[in-house]
Design a protein around this motif. Structure first.
Motif, short mmCIF file in Angstrom:
data_model
loop_
_atom_site.label_atom_id
_atom_site.label_comp_id
_atom_site.label_asym_id
_atom_site.label_seq_id
_atom_site.Cartn_x
_atom_site.Cartn_y
_atom_site.Cartn_z
N ASN A 137 0.70 -1.21 -0.19
CA ASN A 137 -0.01 0.06 -0.03
C ASN A 137 0.84 1.09 0.02
OD1 ASN A 137 -2.58 -1.38 0.11
ND2 ASN A 137 -2.32 -1.51 2.35
N ALA A 138 0.40 2.06 -0.56
CA ALA A 138 1.10 3.55 -0.49
C ALA A 138 0.20 4.73 -0.11
CB ALA A 138 1.40 3.94 -2.07
N TYR A 139 0.90 5.49 0.69
CA TYR A 139 0.20 6.70 1.15
C TYR A 139 1.10 7.87 1.01
CZ TYR A 139 -2.21 3.00 3.93
OH TYR A 139 -2.88 1.72 4.11
N VAL A 140 0.40 8.97 0.72
CA VAL A 140 1.00 10.45 0.76
C VAL A 140 0.22 11.36 1.74
CG1 VAL A 140 1.46 12.28 -0.82
CG2 VAL A 140 1.66 9.93 -1.45
N GLY A 141 0.80 12.01 2.43
CA GLY A 141 0.35 13.03 3.40
C GLY A 141 1.21 13.75 4.30
N PHE A 142 0.63 14.29 5.46
CA PHE A 142 1.43 14.81 6.44
C PHE A 142 1.39 13.77 7.50
CE2 PHE A 142 -0.76 18.80 5.32
CZ PHE A 142 0.22 19.53 4.53
N VAL A 143 2.66 13.60 8.13
CA VAL A 143 2.82 12.94 9.45
C VAL A 143 2.29 13.50 10.61
CG1 VAL A 143 4.34 11.44 10.98
CG2 VAL A 143 4.31 11.24 8.50
N THR A 144 1.07 13.48 11.03
CA THR A 144 0.70 14.20 12.06
C THR A 144 0.73 13.79 13.48
OG1 THR A 144 -1.70 13.18 11.85
CG2 THR A 144 -1.26 15.20 10.60
N GLN A 145 1.05 12.38 13.67
CA GLN A 145 1.30 12.01 15.03
C GLN A 145 2.25 10.87 14.85
OE1 GLN A 145 -2.13 10.61 16.98
NE2 GLN A 145 -2.72 12.64 17.79
N GLU A 146 3.31 10.68 15.79
CA GLU A 146 4.40 9.92 15.64
C GLU A 146 4.98 9.42 16.93
OE1 GLU A 146 8.21 8.62 13.04
OE2 GLU A 146 7.29 10.52 12.75
N SER A 147 4.94 7.83 17.19
CA SER A 147 5.44 7.43 18.37
C SER A 147 6.84 6.49 17.95
CB SER A 147 4.38 6.64 19.34
OG SER A 147 4.25 5.70 18.64
N ALA A 148 7.32 5.67 18.96
CA ALA A 148 8.38 5.02 18.56
C ALA A 148 7.81 3.97 17.93
CB ALA A 148 9.03 4.38 19.87
N ASP A 149 6.72 3.46 17.87
CA ASP A 149 6.08 2.20 17.39
C ASP A 149 4.87 2.68 16.15
OD1 ASP A 149 7.45 0.52 19.30
OD2 ASP A 149 5.81 1.21 20.60
N LYS A 150 4.65 3.62 16.06
CA LYS A 150 3.49 3.92 15.07
C LYS A 150 3.66 5.25 14.51
CE LYS A 150 -0.20 4.00 18.55
NZ LYS A 150 -1.47 3.56 18.71
N LEU A 151 2.75 5.69 13.38
CA LEU A 151 2.33 6.96 13.09
C LEU A 151 1.24 7.03 12.36
CD1 LEU A 151 2.64 7.13 9.77
CD2 LEU A 151 5.34 6.96 10.27
#
Length: 884
Positions: free
Chosen positions: A818-832
């Motif tokens: 799968n492909a995603y394009v956008g802003f990373v609005t939240q991020e932790s050590a394990d997920k975003l």
């Protein structure tokens, strides 16, 4: 500024009589930047009591990222034509600018050295220290950042050969290569204590290595310091974000202007930095504010850059003795007059000098100030934009500092009495660099003892003596602690060098701990933590914990930028107890009136003895409130922070839940889990929420407890067909950007109409105005404090011209295809979480990501304002300009 041309001529005449023998160049009589000065002066807010002129233009110093001025007035400018997001090597240099006679006209220049991404410069003696990015010749990519030192012994304005590395690898190589230097390691300043202080951004670093081979790792940002010979590297403070520089006063008070960027804007925090202090970013500063030293103020949107503490008697009293802080986002140099408040300060922010995208500020020993401006060079730099200006008080008469290398030791000692910080530092550095300086020590000590001198001079003499005498000066420093005016500084000097700690007596520090002065107490507390002498632990434990030591309500943001002078001493005491490994003493204190501070310190002691002691204390008390505190402390140490190896980073908008960013279990976790589950089973139904709160606050992941769901803001972004909008042609879509900007100059716009257009044109799909809304793309709730009307308009019309840091378009490919394009609005050590152009959010486990790439174009398409008339566009801009 209307009489500036005449003032230049007068200044040139006066300066011609000055001694210019220490400048090897021919004065220039015609100022080629006069028209540029007039243009800026007519457009910018400059104080009436200052004369400001362009000193060097983009032909010599494009994209000036930093600058430093020697005591004698040589200006070293860090040219960085790839900026903070560029990745092409070979585009940086240190350019040396010279004004022979102090008339404000640049007379000569040289390319002092070629160096990539200069981010900090310090010029002292024959040495020029530079903090910069090191590129790999093989890969042509950024490899890491180094602190290096050049010499120019023959004084030809060109560095003598290759530089000497002092610290290597003081950043994160992975993200330097991927992102550029926007959150890397930045400005450098030297204090009168002789240390070089380094502003480390929140990239952090792994295995930074000083010249002695000492290695250091730091997760996140803070201040690091090192001796000028590249040894004794150590962390000074921790928990800052993207600091760019530090301002150091004559008494070694240090101030920073950093910011937060967690989807809610770039909020400036002005802070007083106390050695060993924890300032919390990003894992503590929102939800664990009781554990940090808070900033002195949250000033809203901005982006701090260069700093200077102005201490120069050539400047008017209304400007002098003040931290000066450049703000790139707000395009101002700000003054922050500070007032003592126990062991810290309070402050007031005042606009000082307007300069578009100001990057740095420094001053020479004559009182001549220089400032550098990016002025539109963009995040990736420019070969054609940027300049340096010179500022002096009106009526200023140039009085150069003579070549101090020709001074006798006696004359150098006398220069320590100067009322100019740059002159005192230059005299100190020259004295310490001489092999035949033994005769200076007794003369310097006489200055220390001279009560008729200004305290700036006595303190400068004390630190000079400390560095000159080294261990042999300990007895004299102990004597100085009996002088109430000097006690604070003598205690600090005694504990300043850990190599001498075993020779320093504890008694002066014990006396300091009982002082009536909070500042003396703070110096004593920090000192005993550095000495490693456990004899002061029980006295430290007597430090009272104030009622303000209180956790914020679950899910709320605590007072991370509200001055709290009463928290300073207990905070520092906890840091000292942890440094002294005071485990046994804290355990014993659980049965005394000092248990509150002991429990606080135990939050950072991952040791089986602590776990067992807390469990036993719980079994042996009937005090329900104390039991709750014991359980809370056990929950706090359930995890520990994962070792940092610089293979990961938290990005510009990290998970701020805390108390660990990448928490992992340790050997004490099973015992804590078993105890917590046992107490949960014993708890009545009405008390089980206590464990639910613990599980939520500390992210224990104990399923039996459950968690409290904190409701996210409601998403109310309208569904808008952006393609249809941008293909519709109105007055804006049919005009050139030049015509639109000319029209904007004549039209005020209706902010109320602009609010409706903000929704109608789909802006709300990616941008929030209120902090209670879901944060997606760049926050617009304070855009008016960061950009003017013209800049806002340009960002709408040309979104690719200046992509906001932290909001680059990201392309992610998952292992499943799968492909995603956008802003990373939240991020932790394990997920975003990534949000696409329509505002739809997708949460991905990082373990499922095959590739992640930042794209060079904005996700915001061009043409979204095409359908608008000039009046409507002006109204949209007016609405955004009001958001402050």
């Amino acid at each position: 500024m209307k009489d500036f041309h005449a003032l230049i001529l007068v200044a040139a005449f006066l300066a011609s009589a000055c001694d210019s023998t220490n400048k090897n160049c021919t004065p220039v009589t015609e100022d080629r930047y006069l028209s540029m000065t007039d243009s800026l002066a007519s457009a910018l807010e400059w104080p009436e009591k200052l004369d400001i002129n362009v000193f060097a233009g983009p032909d010599l110093v494009p994209s000036p990222a930093c600058l430093a001025v020697s005591a004698s007035g040589d200006v070293f400018v860090g040219v960085d034509k790839i900026g903070s997001l560029g990745k092409e090597m070979g585009q940086g240099a240190i350019v040396k600018l010279i004004d022979c006679n102090g008339d404000g006209i640049m007379d000569s220049h040289t390319e002092f050295a070629r160096v990539d991404n200069p981010r900090g410069i310090l010029a002292v003696g024959d040495q020029v220290f530079v903090l910069h990015t090191r590129f790999s010749q093989e890969t042509q990519k950024a490899a890491n950042m180094d602190l290096i030192v050049y010499e120019d012994l023959n004084k030809d304005g060109i560095a003598d050969g290759e530089p000497k590395p002092l610290i290597t690898d003081i950043s994160n190589p992975t993200y330097l290569a991927e992102r550029g230097t926007d959150h890397a390691t930045n400005g450098i300043q030297m204090g009168i204590d002789g240390w070089i202080y380094i502003a480390a951004g929140d990239f952090g670093f792994h295995n930074a290595t000083d010249r002695s081979g000492k290695r250091l790792t730091m997760l996140g940002g803070g201040i690091v310091r090192v001796r000028p010979n590249g040894t004794e590297m150590e962390v000074y403070t921790h928990g800052l974000r993207n600091i760019y520089d530090v301002a150091i006063d004559p008494f070694m008070n240090i101030f920073t202007r950093d910011n937060t960027n967690d989807g809610g804007g770039w909020n400036i925090r002005f802070s007083h930095q106390l050695q060993s202090g924890e300032y919390g970013y990003p894992i503590l500063f929102q939800h664990f504010t009781e554990e940090i030293i808070p900033a002195l103020v949250d000033l809203g949107g901005g982006s701090g850059t260069g700093s200077l503490y102005l201490n120069d008697d050539r400047w008017p009293d209304e400007y002098n003795n003040t931290p000066l802080m450049a703000d790139w986002g707000r395009s101002y140099l700000y003054r922050h007059p500070v007032k003592p408040d126990q062991a810290t300060f309070t402050q007031q922010e005042e606009k000082f000098i307007q300069l578009p995208q100001i990057t740095d500020v420094d001053i020479d020993a004559s009182g001549t100030m220089y400032l550098s401006a990016w002025d539109g060079a963009g995040y990736s730099g420019s070969p054609d934009i940027g300049y340096v200006v010179r500022a002096v008080p009106t009526g200023f008469r140039y009085e150069p500092l003579d070549d101090i290398q020709q001074f006798s030791n006696r004359k150098l000692v006398a220069l320590l009495k100067s009322q100019r910080a740059k002159a005192r530092l230059a005299a100190q550095y020259e004295l310490l660099s001489r092999a035949d300086n033994a005769d200076a020590a007794p003369r310097i000590w006489k200055l220390v003892e001279d009560r008729s001198l200004a305290m700036e001079s006595r303190v400068a003499a004390l630190y000079t003596y400390t560095q000159l005498a080294e261990k042999e000066g300990i007895a004299q420093l102990v004597e100085a602690t009996t002088d109430t005016d000097l006690q604070e500084y003598a205690l600090r000097a005694l504990a300043d060098r850990k190599a001498w700690a075993s020779d320093v007596p504890l008694e002066p520090f014990l006396l300091g701990l009982r002082s009536a002065s909070p500042r003396v107490k703070a110096a004593a507390i920090i000192g005993v933590g550095r000495l490693g002498n456990k004899g002061a632990i029980n006295t430290l434990l007597e430090t009272q914990v104030p009622s303000s030591f209180k956790s914020p309500d679950l899910g709320t943001e605590g007072p991370h930028a509200t001055p709290n002078s009463e928290i300073i001493l207990p905070h520092l005491a906890v840091k000292a107890l942890v440094a002294l490994n005071a485990i046994d003493e804290c355990i014993e204190a659980l049965n005394t009136g000092n248990r509150e501070l002991a429990l606080w310190a135990m939050r950072y002691m991952h040791d089986d003895r602590v776990v067992q002691a807390l469990i036993v204390a719980h079994e042996n008390t009937d005090d329900e409130a104390f039991k709750a505190k014991l359980i809370n402390t056990l929950a706090r140490i359930y995890h520990e922070e994962a070792p940092y190896d610089a293979s990961w980073w938290w990005s510009t908008r990290p998970d701020t839940h805390g108390p660990y960013y990448k928490g992992v279990e340790w050997e004490g976790t099973p015992a804590i889990r078993a105890f917590l589950l046992e107490q949960w089973k014993k708890a009545g139904s009405s008390n089980k929420d206590f464990f639910k709160v613990l599980n939520t606050r500390y992210r224990l992941a104990i399923n039996q407890f459950g968690i409290l769901e904190i409701q996210p803001p409601k998403e109310d972004a309208p569904q808008v067909d952006l393609e249809k909008l941008k293909n519709k042609k109105g007055q804006v879509g049919e005009s050139s950007i030049e015509d639109i900007m000319l029209a904007l100059d004549k039209l005020k716009g209706d902010a109320k109409e602009g609010a409706a257009l903000f929704v109608q044109q789909g802006c709300k799909t990616c941008h929030a105005i209120d902090r209670s809304e879901v944060q997606k793309g760049p926050f617009m709730g304070q855009i008016g404090s960061i950009m003017n009307r013209q800049q806002i308009a340009e960002s709408i019309l040309k979104p690719n011209a200046s992509i906001s840091q932290g909001f680059s378009t990201v392309q992610i490919q998952t292992k499943s295809g799968n492909a995603y394009v956008g802003f990373v609005t939240q991020e932790s050590a394990d997920k975003l979480t990534i949000r696409n152009i329509t505002g739809a959010a997708t949460t991905l486990a990082k373990s499922e990501i095959a590739s992640r790439q930042e794209l060079e174009h904005s996700m915001m398409p061009e043409g979204l304002a095409n359908a608008l008339s000039y009046q409507e566009f002006a109204s949209l801009v007016a609405y955004l300009a009001e958001q402050k």
